[in-house]
Write a protein that holds these residues in place. Structure first.
Motif, PDB file in Angstrom:
ATOM      1  N   CYS A1319       0.649  -0.756   0.091  1.00  0.00           N
ATOM      2  CA  CYS A1319       0.356   0.121  -0.028  1.00  0.00           C
ATOM      3  C   CYS A1319       1.102   1.695   0.006  1.00  0.00           C
ATOM      4  CB  CYS A1319      -0.743   0.069   0.942  1.00  0.00           C
ATOM      5  SG  CYS A1319      -1.973  -1.010   0.897  1.00  0.00           S
ATOM      6  N   ASN A1323       1.478   5.607  -3.098  1.00  0.00           N
ATOM      7  CA  ASN A1323       1.659   7.253  -3.234  1.00  0.00           C
ATOM      8  C   ASN A1323       3.919   7.479  -3.385  1.00  0.00           C
ATOM      9  OD1 ASN A1323      -0.783   7.234  -2.348  1.00  0.00           O
ATOM     10  ND2 ASN A1323      -0.045   7.205  -0.125  1.00  0.00           N
ATOM     11  N   THR A1334      -1.167  -0.863  -9.006  1.00  0.00           N
ATOM     12  CA  THR A1334      -1.721  -0.755  -8.997  1.00  0.00           C
ATOM     13  C   THR A1334      -2.442  -2.126 -10.186  1.00  0.00           C
ATOM     14  OG1 THR A1334      -2.093   1.648  -9.422  1.00  0.00           O
ATOM     15  CG2 THR A1334      -4.082   0.940 -10.219  1.00  0.00           C
ATOM     16  N   ASN A1357     -10.906   1.666  -2.065  1.00  0.00           N
ATOM     17  CA  ASN A1357     -11.009   2.455  -1.241  1.00  0.00           C
ATOM     18  C   ASN A1357      -9.702   3.036  -2.773  1.00  0.00           C
ATOM     19  OD1 ASN A1357     -12.734   2.603  -0.536  1.00  0.00           O
ATOM     20  ND2 ASN A1357     -11.471   2.353   1.461  1.00  0.00           N
ATOM     21  N   ASN A1358      -8.258   2.399  -2.359  1.00  0.00           N
ATOM     22  CA  ASN A1358      -7.059   2.404  -3.200  1.00  0.00           C
ATOM     23  C   ASN A1358      -7.300   2.521  -4.454  1.00  0.00           C
ATOM     24  OD1 ASN A1358      -4.442   2.743  -1.724  1.00  0.00           O
ATOM     25  ND2 ASN A1358      -5.749   0.684  -1.266  1.00  0.00           N
ATOM     26  N   GLU A1361      -9.332   6.367  -5.197  1.00  0.00           N
ATOM     27  CA  GLU A1361      -8.056   7.324  -4.999  1.00  0.00           C
ATOM     28  C   GLU A1361      -7.462   7.078  -6.793  1.00  0.00           C
ATOM     29  OE1 GLU A1361      -5.630   6.580  -1.867  1.00  0.00           O
ATOM     30  OE2 GLU A1361      -7.319   6.277  -0.464  1.00  0.00           O
ATOM     31  N   ARG A1362      -7.340   5.735  -6.512  1.00  0.00           N
ATOM     32  CA  ARG A1362      -5.981   6.491  -8.069  1.00  0.00           C
ATOM     33  C   ARG A1362      -7.104   6.547  -9.160  1.00  0.00           C
ATOM     34  NH1 ARG A1362      -2.086   7.067  -6.869  1.00  0.00           N
ATOM     35  NH2 ARG A1362      -2.563   7.297  -4.697  1.00  0.00           N
ATOM     36  N   SER A1364      -8.401   9.481 -10.065  1.00  0.00           N
ATOM     37  CA  SER A1364      -7.973  10.648 -10.445  1.00  0.00           C
ATOM     38  C   SER A1364      -6.279  11.068 -10.325  1.00  0.00           C
ATOM     39  CB  SER A1364      -8.242  11.565  -9.247  1.00  0.00           C
ATOM     40  OG  SER A1364      -8.198  11.398  -8.175  1.00  0.00           O
ATOM     41  N   ASP A1365      -5.923   9.511 -10.578  1.00  0.00           N
ATOM     42  CA  ASP A1365      -4.245   9.847 -10.615  1.00  0.00           C
ATOM     43  C   ASP A1365      -3.508  10.564 -11.677  1.00  0.00           C
ATOM     44  OD1 ASP A1365      -1.534   7.433  -9.609  1.00  0.00           O
ATOM     45  OD2 ASP A1365      -1.085   8.489 -11.388  1.00  0.00           O
ATOM     46  N   ARG A1371      -5.053   5.625 -14.136  1.00  0.00           N
ATOM     47  CA  ARG A1371      -6.063   5.819 -13.595  1.00  0.00           C
ATOM     48  C   ARG A1371      -7.214   4.512 -14.797  1.00  0.00           C
ATOM     49  NH1 ARG A1371      -4.881  10.853 -16.124  1.00  0.00           N
ATOM     50  NH2 ARG A1371      -5.781  10.479 -17.929  1.00  0.00           N
ATOM     51  N   GLU A1395     -20.591   4.655  -7.361  1.00  0.00           N
ATOM     52  CA  GLU A1395     -19.066   4.624  -7.381  1.00  0.00           C
ATOM     53  C   GLU A1395     -18.836   4.271  -8.121  1.00  0.00           C
ATOM     54  OE1 GLU A1395     -20.082   3.457  -4.316  1.00  0.00           O
ATOM     55  OE2 GLU A1395     -19.376   4.424  -2.980  1.00  0.00           O
TER      56      GLU A1395
END
Length: 1627
Positions: A1319, A1323, A1334, A1357-1358, A1361-1362, A1364-1365, A1371, A1395
């Motif tokens: 995890c 980032n 990913t 959740n991860n 978030e991705r 909008s990477d 993406r 979602e």
């Protein structure tokens, strides 16, 4: 349907009739024909108009249209209106005659229409044609041609008109000046005549039965007159042939007197044509018709033409027939028919002529005569009856011919004669002889060769033909039995017929069995009555010798034995019962054997035993004496087959054993010795064996005869030898002496043991010892063999009584002198081999040899054999000697070495003690480390032989130490790694035997099995593998066994011997020495502490220069043991080693893994460093170009390499497992940062760039998985080639996906810890690492295991978030991951519905998406998610999504097209019951239907799926059923049938939508894909074909017509074909 539409379409088809693609042309014609069959009048009218409006149309185009008219008329003649028929007739007539010039294709097509119409409307046709066939005017070529063709196709309609036509035609003939007009008139006359003859032959069916031949005779004769007298002389060959053909046909219709009058001119004229034309079939056919007509009317003048006729026909029949060219075959048959016709009228003249021609010097002429003769024998049996004797006598001439082609035809004639009773006549036996002679032919060509002349008849082909003929005569012509039995026996004994033995025996067996079963008296042969037959004795001996070489002469063994059994009663009545019992088992042996597998020696013994038993059973001394005499006389027939002759000598020896008349025995021995051809080695041996066998019963007489022969003139070099040896004046005296010497040896061996001992010294040795000083090779070899045979004989005798052989040492010395005289550098003769065999036979005899004598004997033999060049070495040829072929040389070497081993064993048998062993081994020892492979191999092999023998004969009476053990092991153990495989294998055998000898000395029992020592046997297989690591392991295992069994006091000796081994001539053996030392130190080092420093020093020095893999392994392990206290220093040193690591460094890293605690420390240290150190730096490629490349940083790369090597060590498993999640995550992220990164360049080393940065990380990860025992994971990854994918930039994501998939399926429980470790990397500042993680997480969501492990929320959740990477690949992977939840955890889909839909919708609208990859993922993901979403969550969005998808249906991108269609299918369940959704489905239905022929198979699959699931929404039960029944992925779809049926249901269920449908389809006429355009044309075609009249108002036919006309000009021929096909449905 509007008529103008049909006309427009027909017009378009007429325009397209000459399309450049043949398939399109074909379809255009079919469609025109289809339309023509539906509406013949209208289409014919269109065709006519088209031709009238386009008078200048190119000929090919006109022809197609005319051909179409012909086809329509041909099949719809009944349905065409009479006015249309009339206009067609005038059109065709006009087209045919418009041009005065002849334009064949065009005018022929028009003519064919007239012929087609003429089959029904003959009167109208004749009216039209005759209008263009006016008296006094020369008609058009095709008018005449049409008349000719009509007379063929409508005989009964035309013949009534022929009289009038002929009347009009006759004056025209003289007007015809052009050749083509003459040709067409001649052709027409030929057709007319044939039609009239057919009409007359079938008067019962004819409309006017009153028609007779003479109705036409005068016209035909008038025409004949012009054709024959004027036109036959034309220069144009085609015309001449047609005139000839016509004349032939006309003859039958001419009045007899007219024909008789013409024959003297007609026949010479036809015959003269043969010279002027190349095609002879027509001439021969015409001639045959003339002859037939003349013979039928009993012509008298025909005889005057006979000579010239026969001459010309014979010339024709002599032309070789080309069976690949039908006209030549037909010509040949016509010519033979002519001969048959003449034979019935002039038999005597004809036969005489043919027989005279057989004497012609020309080969072809002789072959032709034979062909005629055969034809006459078969076809005119009654005529030929009186000529039989004449023919039998005359056939002798061609039988003597040298040409195989002629002989082949002779055989065919003889075969025909046999079937018609010629062979029983006087002279018939010569014909049989001819067949047999040619069954005995030898091959023309060696194996693999082929004849160059295709017409050549090879000996093989002729022989096979004769074999088959003989078989046929035997089995099918019953009356020949007495001609062939028993006369065929004559041919069995003369050698010139030997190759015919097999077919002869087979025929005789068939005949004999038939006669025996029918109990015919002629079955028993009285040899006294049959003058020409061989005697029973000669016959028996011949068949026995055949049986001894069963696979010679085309396998004559079995047939000879079978025949022998059948002849038993005739040969001697006493043999019948014996042979019935003895021969069948022999035949069984032959059935189960081949030439290679048969044991010749054993087989010959069986046959000699059969002979012996037979003679004992016959029990008739007179018969036996005669057999001996005849067999001796028969010897000379085998002068060209010495192996057979040798066996015959043995047969004579066995016969003489059973012969009690001593005078006869003496006489036959004398005969054998005098007539033998002593020059040949095989014959000398054969004579000796025969004489030896005789001595078994007649020892005294045989020795006396040999003694007498030895003193005879044969041995005095004086002229009398020439007289004595009967013209064998080229025989050297030495060769005769050699025979004699061999005879003495064989006599010693075969004589009764109780009689021979006292004769050896006084008779045998006395006779041969006077020749010991000879220099002659033949005599030497004979002496050596003889002495060996004497030694064998003595050792047999001494079993029963003691005997001191006083001359033993003298003989051994003579033998050694023979060896010393051999050249040292080559092996050309068997002297060495035979001497050693003989010495080995002499050794056991008393008195024993002294030590010095043994030493000399062995030294001479060992050095003489070991120093020989290798077997493959080809010696230079000297003048006197011939070079041996490789096979002979191989056998000679093998025999020589085997003889040396036997000799050593013989010596060892005299002193079976450690000292005795050493006394033999010391002769071998120095050869063990020779530089030459072959010398080492000989030495080790010899050692293995003597050690095995030593163990076999060893008896330990008291506890003696085997003090040689250490020294022997020290010499032999390094050889287990010798580069030469044979040396390695033999060395292990030696050590195995040595250790067993040691066990025996230690007091273990004979049958004791030691597990450790026995394990060496398994090592031998490994030694065959030259792989160093295998040899290393094998040496190590070997040493463990040795060290276990080695007494302590011998250890030092062994170690020092091994130090010596380090400087062996072979590097492999140096390696083996180091490995053995290593292992010994591990196992027994405690007792040799003082040697350790010395060992280390040696190894340290060696390490610098050693390049071999195996020694590096051994040395590395040794250094590791010694350096275990200084691990830190070792690691630091290794990290700073240059990259890539050399194999030594790699081995060192790997060795570090041996200690789990150390390994654990290193792993933690490496992971910590990899986390904080930068994985790569961006370097500019060059100042000029700009752009950067990623270059790996040194330390992390070195550490990854080191970690990989460390993990390779099996001992690292424990720490690898305990740190698995951390290591896995660390290496996965490292891999992400390594893809597309190049290695750092090091100025000091040239090869630095060769490190594959990502490859190292992938390898480390792969090894980690293996260490963690995740075998299923690695197996799956290997199968899918994931490792290749994961380390390359363009396939990295696929590789990571495969990795995640394998982990999910086979390593689920390990995932939580791995996810936790990974995890933080999401980032990470390095984009490449985010992509890797990913991709990994995205695939995890594809598997339910993440829900079970409660990882779903973390992963989702991860992914959110991705979305909008900044990186679009991340993406795309995030969208993919969200879609994957539907596969992995469908029950969670509704939880995340909001979602998911939001993410997918935005994905479909993604702007920054260069390859539309995010769009594709969004559609694929949505497809998957929809399967599980509740209706309430989607309900409102269905039409919105549908509208978004629709533009993608026609996308150029195959994958997007596929995904959008799939998604549409998945939306269907949310729209059921919604009218608005049904409309949407109908909106895209045409698109889906046409994409069923999409060029991409995946799109087709998606269409089938979408249509199956949407089927219930369509609103038609039949269409729903069709979609669900026919559109299965695994079933192929017949698209045409499917669309045809579908259009029927569309018309039935949705008539109001037809307008919408056809407009939708027409839009696809402009599709980018030709397959879809072609599908659209088919759709329209079937729609039209199935549409009832009342619905046509729904369609815009004008648009359809224009569209199809446009498609008919499409660049793709498939589209044009389908457009043309669709047009065929306008009716």
């Amino acid at each position: 349907m509007d008529e103008t539409d049909v006309e427009q379409v027909t017009l378009a088809l007429l325009d397209a009739a000459t399309d450049k693609d043949s398939e399109v042309q074909e379809q255009v014609r079919k469609s025109m024909l289809t339309l023509g069959k539906q509406q013949p009048d209208r289409v014919l009218a269109m065709c006519q108009d088209y031709l009238l409006k386009h008078p200048k149309l190119v000929v090919t185009h006109r022809v197609v249209i005319l051909q179409t008219i012909e086809l329509i008329v041909g099949c719809k003649i009944e349905d065409i209106s009479y006015p249309r028929i009339k206009s067609i007739i005038s059109l065709a007539s006009d087209e045919m005659t418009r041009s005065k010039d002849v334009i064949p294709d065009w005018q022929q097509a028009a003519s064919n229409i007239l012929v087609a119409v003429g089959n029904k409307h003959i009167n109208d046709i004749m009216e039209e044609i005759l209008s263009k066939f006016q008296p006094g005017l020369l008609p058009h070529f095709f008018v005449v041609q049409t008349l000719a063709n009509l007379s063929d196709s409508n005989v009964y309609g035309m013949v009534p008109f022929l009289n009038a036509i002929l009347g009009t035609m006759l004056p025209m003939l003289s007007m015809a000046k052009q050749d083509n007009m003459k040709w067409v008139f001649s052709s027409a006359l030929c057709h007319f005549s044939d039609s009239i003859l057919e009409y007359l032959a079938n008067l019962d069916k004819a409309p006017d039965p009153t028609v007779r031949k003479d109705t036409f005779s005068s016209e035909i004769y008038a025409a004949f007159d012009i054709l024959f007298n004027n036109w036959l002389q034309s220069r144009e060959s085609k015309l001449r042939l047609t005139v000839a053909e016509a004349v032939g046909s006309m003859c039958h219709l001419m009045a007899s007197d007219k024909l008789e009058e013409q024959i003297p001119k007609l026949i010479p004229a036809i015959l003269s044509l043969y010279k002027k034309n190349n095609e002879h079939y027509v001439i021969s056919k015409s001639l045959c018709q003339v002859l037939d007509a003349s013979v039928n009317m009993g012509s008298r003048v025909l005889e005057t033409q006979l000579d010239s006729l026969l001459f010309a026909l014979h010339h024709q029949v002599s032309v070789p027939v080309d069976y690949s060219n039908p006209p030549t075959i037909k010509n040949h048959n016509e010519v033979l028919r002519c001969f048959s016709l003449l034979a019935n009228s002039f038999p005597d003249r004809l036969v005489l002529f043919v027989l005279q021609k057989m004497e012609n010097s020309n080969e072809r002429s002789r072959v032709g005569s034979l062909a005629v003769l055969r034809h006459l024998i078969n076809s005119t049996t009654s005529t030929m009856e009186s000529k039989k004797l004449l023919i039998v006598a005359s056939i002798r001439q061609p039988m003597a011919d040298h040409s195989n082609k002629v002989k082949k035809h002779v055989v065919q004639v003889i075969s025909a004669m046999a079937h018609h009773g010629y062979l029983e006549l006087e002279g018939g036996e010569l014909l049989v002889r001819f067949i047999v002679q040619h069954c005995a032919l030898h091959d023309t060509y060696q194996r693999g060769q082929r004849p160059t002349d295709p017409e050549e008849v090879t000996n093989e082909a002729l022989r096979m033909m004769c074999d088959n003929t003989l078989h046929l005569l035997t089995t099918t012509v019953g009356r020949l039995a007495d001609v062939l039995w028993p006369k065929l026996l004559y041919y069995l004994t003369p050698p010139q017929y030997s190759n015919a033995t097999t077919p002869l025996c087979k025929s005789l067996i068939v005949l004999g069995n038939k006669k025996k079963n029918n109990q015919e008296p002629s079955f028993n042969i009285d040899f006294t009555q049959e003058v020409n037959l061989p005697s029973p004795q000669t016959l028996m001996v011949r068949l026995l010798v055949n049986a001894a070489f069963p696979f010679n002469s085309r396998g004559h063994g079995a047939p000879s034995l079978s025949l022998l059994q059948i002849l038993s009663v005739s040969i001697h009545p006493n043999t019948e019962i014996l042979w019935e019992k003895e021969i069948p088992p022999l035949l069984t042996v032959l059935e189960e054997s081949s030439a290679e597998s048969l044991d010749r020696k054993h087989w010959n013994e069986k046959l000699l035993k059969l002979l012996s038993k037979t003679l004992a059973t016959i029990d008739d001394d007179k018969w036996v004496c005669r057999l001996a005499a005849e067999a001796t006389r028969y010897l000379s027939t085998y002068n060209n087959a010495l192996e057979e002759k040798s066996f015959l000598y043995q047969c004579i020896g066995v016969t003489l054993q059973q012969c009690f008349n001593k005078e006869v025995v003496k006489k036959q021995l004398q005969e054998i010795l005098l007539t033998a051809r002593h020059n040949d080695a095989v014959e000398r041996e054969g004579v000796a064996m025969g004489v030896g066998l005789c001595a078994n019963s007649h020892l005294e007489g045989t020795l006396a005869k040999l003694d007498e022969f030895g003193k005879s003139d044969a041995f005095k070099k004086s002229p009398s030898i020439f007289n004595l040896l009967k013209e064998r004046n080229d025989v050297e005296v030495e060769k005769v002496k050699s025979t004699l010497i061999l005879c003495y040896g064989q006599v010693a061996l075969n004589a009764p043991p109780e009689k021979i001992l006292n004769r050896i010294d006084q008779d045998i040795l006395r006779s041969i010892s006077k020749h010991f000083n000879t220099k002659d090779l033949t005599m030497k070899l004979s002496l050596i063999q003889s002495v060996g045979l004497i030694a064998k004989a003595i050792s047999e005798c001494v079993k029963k009584q003691g005997y001191i052989f006083s001359r033993k040492q003298e003989l051994i010395n003579v033998m050694l002198d023979f060896i010393k005289a051999e050249p040292a550098d080559s092996l050309r003769t068997p002297v060495r081999h035979l001497v050693m065999i003989t010495c080995a036979n002499l050794m056991p005899l008393d008195p024993p040899l002294s030590e010095n004598e043994s030493f000399d004997l062995l030294k001479v033999c060992v050095n003489s054999v070991f120093s020989l060049p290798p077997e493959t070495h080809t010696p230079e040829k000297t003048k006197e000697e011939e070079i041996l072929d490789p096979k002979q040389r191989k056998t000679l070497y093998k025999d020589t070495l085997a003889a040396l081993h036997e000799l050593m064993k013989s010596l060892l048998a005299g002193d079976p003690t450690p000292e005795g062993l050493q006394s033999v081994f010391k002769h071998i020892e120095t050869w063990l480390s020779s530089v030459q492979d072959h010398e080492r191999e000989r030495a080790v092999t010899a050692t293995a032989h003597i050690l095995t023998y030593y163990l076999d004969i060893l008896t330990v009476k008291n506890m003696v130490s085997f003090h040689n053990l250490g020294a022997l092991l020290g010499r032999l153990s390094p050889r287990c790694s010798d580069p030469h495989p044979a040396v390695r294998i033999a060395a292990v055998d030696c050590i195995y035997t040595l250790l067993y000898i040691q066990l025996r000395y230690e007091g273990f029992a004979l049958d004791y099995k030691d597990e450790a020592v026995d394990s060496l046997v398994a090592l031998k297989d490994q030694l065959e593998n030259p792989d160093h690591s295998v040899l290393y392991k094998t040496c190590s295992d070997l040493t463990k066994v040795m060290s276990k069994r080695l007494p302590q006091q011998q250890l030092t000796t062994l170690v020092f011997m091994l130090f010596e081994g380090l400087v062996d001539s072979q590097t492999n053996c140096c390696r083996a020495s180091s490995v053995i030392l290593n292992t010994l130190l591990k196992n027994r080092g405690g007792g040799l502490q003082e040697l350790v420093p010395e060992m280390l020093e040696v190894l340290h020095v060696r390490l610098q220069s050693i390049t071999e893999e195996q020694v590096r392994v051994a040395a590395g392990q040794t250094v590791l043991i010694l350096a275990s206290q200084h691990l830190q220093t070792v690691v630091n040193t290794l990290v700073n080693q240059p990259l890539p690591h050399d194999s030594w460094t790699s081995e060192m890293w790997m060795a570090l893994g041996s200690d789990p605690i150390v390994a654990n420390q290193i792993m933690e240290m490496v992971m910590e460093k990899l986390l904080i150190l930068a994985p790569y730096v961006d370097k500019k490629e060059s100042m000029i170009r700009g752009g950067t490349t990623k270059v790996a940083t040194n330390q992390p790369l070195a550490m990854t390499c080191g970690l990989k090597e460390l993990l390779l060590n099996g001992q690292s498993q424990e720490p690898a497992v305990s740190l698995f999640p951390q290591l896995f995550s660390c290496l996965t992220v490292r891999l992400g940062a390594s893809v597309g990164v190049s290695a750092p360049k090091d100025n000091n080393t040239k090869h630095a760039a060769s490190v594959h940065v990502a490859g190292v990380a992938a390898d480390a990860l792969r090894i980690l998985l293996a260490r963690a025992q995740l075998d299923e994971v690695t197996k799956r990854l290997d199968e899918e080639n994931a490792w290749d994918a994961i380390k390359e930039e363009n396939t990295h994501i696929t590789g990571v996906t495969l990795l995640a998939r394998a982990m999910s399926k086979h390593a689920g429980p390990r995932l939580p810890a791995i996810v936790e470790c990974l995890c933080p990397s999401l980032n990470n500042i390095y984009e490449c690492q985010r992509i890797t993680v990913t991709a990994f997480f995205s695939e995890l969501l594809n598997h339910h295991v993440v829900t079970e492990l409660m990882l779903i929320d973390v992963l989702m959740n991860n992914m959110m978030e991705r979305i909008s990477d900044p990186c679009c690949t991340v993406r795309m992977l995030a969208v993919r991951g969200l879609g994957n939840i539907a596969m992995g955890s469908p029950e969670k889909v509704n939880k995340y519905a909001k979602e998911l839909l939001a993410a997918m919708s935005s994905g479909m609208e993604e702007k920054d998406d260069p390859g539309k990859l995010i769009t594709l993922e969004a559609m694929s993901g949505l497809s998957k998610v929809l399967l599980y979403l509740d209706k309430k969550n989607v309900h409102l969005l269905v039409v919105y999504i549908f509208m978004k998808i629709k533009p993608f249906l026609e996308s150029e991108n195959d994958e997007i097209r596929c995904a959008s269609i799939h998604l549409m299918g998945n939306l269907s369940k949310f729209g059921s019951g919604e009218p608005v959704f049904k409309d949407q489905i109908h909106n895209v239905l045409v698109s889906l239907l046409l994409h069923l022929v999409d060029p991409n198979p995946q799109v087709v699959k998606a269409c089938k799926y979408a249509m199956r699931v949407c089927a219930p929404v369509v609103g038609s039960e039949q269409i729903t059923a069709m979609f669900q029944n026919h559109l299965h992925d695994d079933k192929s779809l017949h698209y045409g049938e499917f669309i045809n049926d579908l259009t029927k249901y569309l018309i039935q269920d949705f008539p109001g939508m037809l307008n919408f449908y056809h407009i939708s389809v027409i839009q696809f006429f402009k599709s980018n894909w030709p397959e879809v355009r072609a599908g659209a044309a088919m759709f329209i075609g079937f729609l039209l074909g199935n549409l009832p009249e009342e619905h046509f108002s729904h369609l815009n036919m004008n648009t359809i017509t224009k569209g199809l006309v446009m498609l008919l000009q499409d660049p793709d021929p498939v589209v044009r074909v389908k457009a043309a096909e669709a047009m065929g449905r306008f009716h």
